[in-house]
Motif scaffolding. Structure first.
Motif, PDB file in Angstrom:
ATOM      1  N   UNK A 430       0.850  -1.192   0.000  1.00  0.00           N
ATOM      2  CA  UNK A 430       0.000   0.000   0.000  1.00  0.00           C
ATOM      3  C   UNK A 430       0.884   1.239   0.000  1.00  0.00           C
ATOM      4  N   UNK A 431       0.565   2.187  -0.885  1.00  0.00           N
ATOM      5  CA  UNK A 431       1.221   3.499  -0.904  1.00  0.00           C
ATOM      6  C   UNK A 431       0.179   4.537  -0.475  1.00  0.00           C
ATOM      7  N   UNK A 521       4.443  10.758   1.733  1.00  0.00           N
ATOM      8  CA  UNK A 521       4.153   9.406   1.251  1.00  0.00           C
ATOM      9  C   UNK A 521       4.645   8.369   2.256  1.00  0.00           C
ATOM     10  N   UNK A 522       3.792   7.383   2.511  1.00  0.00           N
ATOM     11  CA  UNK A 522       4.166   6.246   3.352  1.00  0.00           C
ATOM     12  C   UNK A 522       3.877   4.939   2.625  1.00  0.00           C
ATOM     13  N   UNK A 523       4.745   3.943   2.824  1.00  0.00           N
ATOM     14  CA  UNK A 523       4.616   2.657   2.148  1.00  0.00           C
ATOM     15  C   UNK A 523       4.623   1.546   3.195  1.00  0.00           C
ATOM     16  N   UNK A 524       3.745   0.561   3.025  1.00  0.00           N
ATOM     17  CA  UNK A 524       3.702  -0.593   3.928  1.00  0.00           C
ATOM     18  C   UNK A 524       3.333  -1.836   3.122  1.00  0.00           C
ATOM     19  N   UNK A 525       3.853  -2.993   3.560  1.00  0.00           N
ATOM     20  CA  UNK A 525       3.570  -4.277   2.901  1.00  0.00           C
ATOM     21  C   UNK A 525       2.659  -5.119   3.772  1.00  0.00           C
ATOM     22  N   UNK A 526       2.024  -6.130   3.159  1.00  0.00           N
ATOM     23  CA  UNK A 526       0.998  -6.897   3.865  1.00  0.00           C
ATOM     24  C   UNK A 526       1.562  -7.907   4.849  1.00  0.00           C
ATOM     25  N   UNK A 538      -7.019  -2.826   6.057  1.00  0.00           N
ATOM     26  CA  UNK A 538      -7.210  -1.657   6.923  1.00  0.00           C
ATOM     27  C   UNK A 538      -5.999  -1.437   7.822  1.00  0.00           C
ATOM     28  N   UNK A 539      -5.391  -2.515   8.313  1.00  0.00           N
ATOM     29  CA  UNK A 539      -4.214  -2.390   9.165  1.00  0.00           C
ATOM     30  C   UNK A 539      -3.002  -1.905   8.373  1.00  0.00           C
ATOM     31  N   UNK A 540      -2.871  -2.389   7.149  1.00  0.00           N
ATOM     32  CA  UNK A 540      -1.759  -1.940   6.295  1.00  0.00           C
ATOM     33  C   UNK A 540      -1.919  -0.458   5.962  1.00  0.00           C
ATOM     34  N   UNK A 541      -3.152  -0.025   5.670  1.00  0.00           N
ATOM     35  CA  UNK A 541      -3.387   1.388   5.372  1.00  0.00           C
ATOM     36  C   UNK A 541      -3.067   2.260   6.574  1.00  0.00           C
ATOM     37  N   UNK A 542      -3.394   1.789   7.763  1.00  0.00           N
ATOM     38  CA  UNK A 542      -3.089   2.564   8.968  1.00  0.00           C
ATOM     39  C   UNK A 542      -1.582   2.714   9.147  1.00  0.00           C
ATOM     40  N   UNK A 543      -0.827   1.645   8.880  1.00  0.00           N
ATOM     41  CA  UNK A 543       0.628   1.739   9.004  1.00  0.00           C
ATOM     42  C   UNK A 543       1.216   2.651   7.938  1.00  0.00           C
TER      43      UNK A 543
END
Length: 575
Positions: A430-431, A521-526, A538-543
């Motif tokens: 998610x970006x 910009x923030x980036x997180x993986x599943x 939803x948890x990935x988007x929050x991170x």
């Protein structure tokens, strides 16, 4: 968390034990199928062996001759003679069964009368492997003591690895059908399944979305796997010489392993390390060496016995790879099945070198295990593609709805998040992007100017994403990009490209002064790189939102990522 991990390990161990028990049970049933039934007349275990008319001695089944058996070497016509001292007059319709033959051509005589033949003895352009032969025995040819002569022509090694027996066609019809299906038809069925499944995967990769990275390679891999099953079939007339046929198949084995490695890199979205580069060069070199160097079958087999050692590090590498990155559903779980399938076939070739007298016999039973592994490989891909089709059909009605679209920009709105929460059944990234000072632009120049900026930003984001990626407007000045099957490294590099492109946009709100659009910009993986636990969207988007907030504290146009030391612009360090 500890109890959850313990529970998962217990479940994994139980599944492994049940799978092993199932495989052993099936193999035991297959081995019994090749054994003579109780009502059959079995040939004497001692067999006389001759080559080109010259006696070589005697042996017992399983028996080999030539380069594999060390009894002799080079090409030639080998004769295996069996005696049967039991009477056959009680059989109404006797059938001679030879459960397993290896060579280039085969012909059978019963008391001097020819029962049948397979292949071209003159050119030897025939492949006989793992084949059960059936010959009807004429009643007028049966004597009190019967002799069976099996002539096998081969360029290298030959073998008879199942004791021949005579069975009544009426009482043993099921046994005859099962042997014929397993040794003659089943390899061709799996060859066709491999090619058809590969074509299906290639078609789905071009026609459906979302799709995982490397899906085209998986389709090619299926086709190559199907072609490899030619090595386990009996072909009476080859369109090329047997030497060229063997060269192509052995070279394809190295290409198969190279494709597996490329698929693994594509699925995880990570750059190749020194191991991947070295392994790729070695496999390509081995493939070309086998294709052009050996001039004889014996030299080809000897060369492959060394080149196949180059793939030994691949299986432990894949196990480490799978544990580290936790790729699921259409990723390494399927790849490991395919890798282990051909890895087993290479192992069987090595076994023939270490144990020449019984290596073909072990390969005979190991072939059944290879079929089971390939079945898992095929079913895994078919299930994954069916799931993609089912998700695609459900998504079509949801994602084409106007209510799921953001009016100013044309991208998705928050209503799509619920569907995505259930559809993302493999790893994704998610970006999270937040435009700086958009509210002040709306207050000063009006909402029309603000909407124009949103449209330009959305268009710029869309230009850098794949067709099956998702762009969602989740707030007044916030966009989220969901990237299925994309690793954290690739996502960070993509985020940097988007930020750089947006900063170069020329925007003149009042027609004179230029507005420079900047973002946080923030980036997180599943999946967590340490624990491998896969979180919800939803948890990935929050991170990713939290990382975007951190990046905004360090300056404009910064990219921050969770659990990955990405730096943008160059010199800045993320958490």
């Amino acid at each position: 968390m500890l109890n959850l991990k313990l529970h998962r390990r217990i479940v994994s161990f139980t599944v492994f034990v049940l799978a092993a028990a199932g495989i052993i049970s099936v193999l035991a049933a297959l081995i019994k199928l090749y054994s003579p039934p109780s009502d059959a007349v079995v040939m004497a275990h001692e067999v006389s062996i001759a080559k080109n008319g010259l006696p070589l001695g005697t042996g017992t089944v399983p028996v080999t001759a030539g380069s594999s058996g060390r009894t002799s070497s080079g090409s030639g016509l080998y004769r295996f003679s069996f005696l049967c001292h039991r009477p056959l007059q009680s059989f109404y319709s006797p059938v001679l069964v030879i459960p397993f033959v290896a060579g280039n051509s085969c012909s059978v005589r019963f008391n001097g009368s020819q029962l049948g033949k397979f292949g071209d003895r003159v050119t030897g352009n025939t492949s006989v492997w793992n084949t059960a032969f059936f010959f009807r025995v004429p009643s007028d040819a049966i004597l009190q003591t019967n002799q069976i002569d099996i002539d096998i022509f081969s360029f290298a090694g030959v073998g008879i690895f199942g004791n021949p027996f005579i069975l009544d066609a009426d009482t043993g019809s099921f046994r005859l059908f099962a042997l014929a299906f397993l040794t003659v038809y089943l390899p061709w069925i799996f060859l066709g399944l491999g090619v058809v499944t590969g074509l299906m995967v290639l078609a789905v990769s071009f026609l459906s979305a979302p799709k995982i990275d490397g899906q085209i390679l998986i389709g090619i891999e299926c086709i190559v796997t199907g072609i490899l099953f030619l090595d386990y079939t009996s072909i009476e007339y080859l369109p090329v010489t047997y030497l060229r046929f063997s060269k192509i198949l052995l070279s394809l084995r190295h290409i198969y392993f190279l494709l597996l490695l490329l698929i693994a890199l594509a699925v995880t979205g990570r750059a190749a390390s020194s191991f991947e580069y070295i392994f790729s060069v070695v496999q390509l070199s081995c493939a070309f060496l086998l294709l052009f160097y050996p001039r004889t079958i014996t030299l080809l087999e000897r060369t492959f016995s060394y080149t196949c050692l180059s793939v030994l590090p691949l299986l432990p590498y894949f196990i480490f790879y799978c544990r580290k990155y936790r790729i699921k559903d259409g990723g390494l779980g399927i790849l490991l099945s395919g890798a282990f399938t051909v890895f087993m076939s290479v192992f069987l070739d090595l076994f023939q070198i270490v144990f020449p007298s019984g290596g073909f016999y072990i390969a005979h039973y190991g072939f059944s295990f290879v079929i089971l592994c390939f079945l898992i490989f095929i079913l895994g891909i078919i299930f994954f593609q069916y799931r993609s089709f089912a998700v695609g059909r459900r998504r079509f009605s949801i994602y084409t709805s106007e209510s799921a679209r953001d009016m100013p920009t044309g991208v998705f709105n928050r209503k799509i998040l619920c569907a995505l929460e259930h559809d993302l059944f493999y790893d994704f990234s998610v970006i999270f992007m937040r435009i700086d000072n958009l509210k002040s632009v709306n207050d000063r120049f009006g909402s029309a100017v603000g909407n124009k900026i949103l449209q330009d930003v959305a268009s710029c984001i869309r230009e850098h994403l794949r067709i099956h990626d998702y762009i969602i407007r989740v707030g007044e000045d916030e966009f989220v990009s969901v990237l299925p099957g994309c690793g954290i490294k690739t996502s960070c590099e993509l985020a940097a490209l988007i930020v750089n492109s947006i900063s170069l946009m020329k925007i003149f709100p009042d027609g004179h002064s230029q507005f420079v659009c900047t973002m946080a910009v923030g980036v997180a993986a599943s999946s967590h790189p340490a624990t491998g636990v896969v979180e919800k969207l939803s948890e990935i988007m929050a991170r990713a939102d939290a990382e975007a907030y951190k990046s905004s504290q360090t300056g404009k146009n910064r990219v921050a990522a969770t659990y990955y030391p990405f730096s943008f612009p160059s010199g800045d360090q993320t958490e």
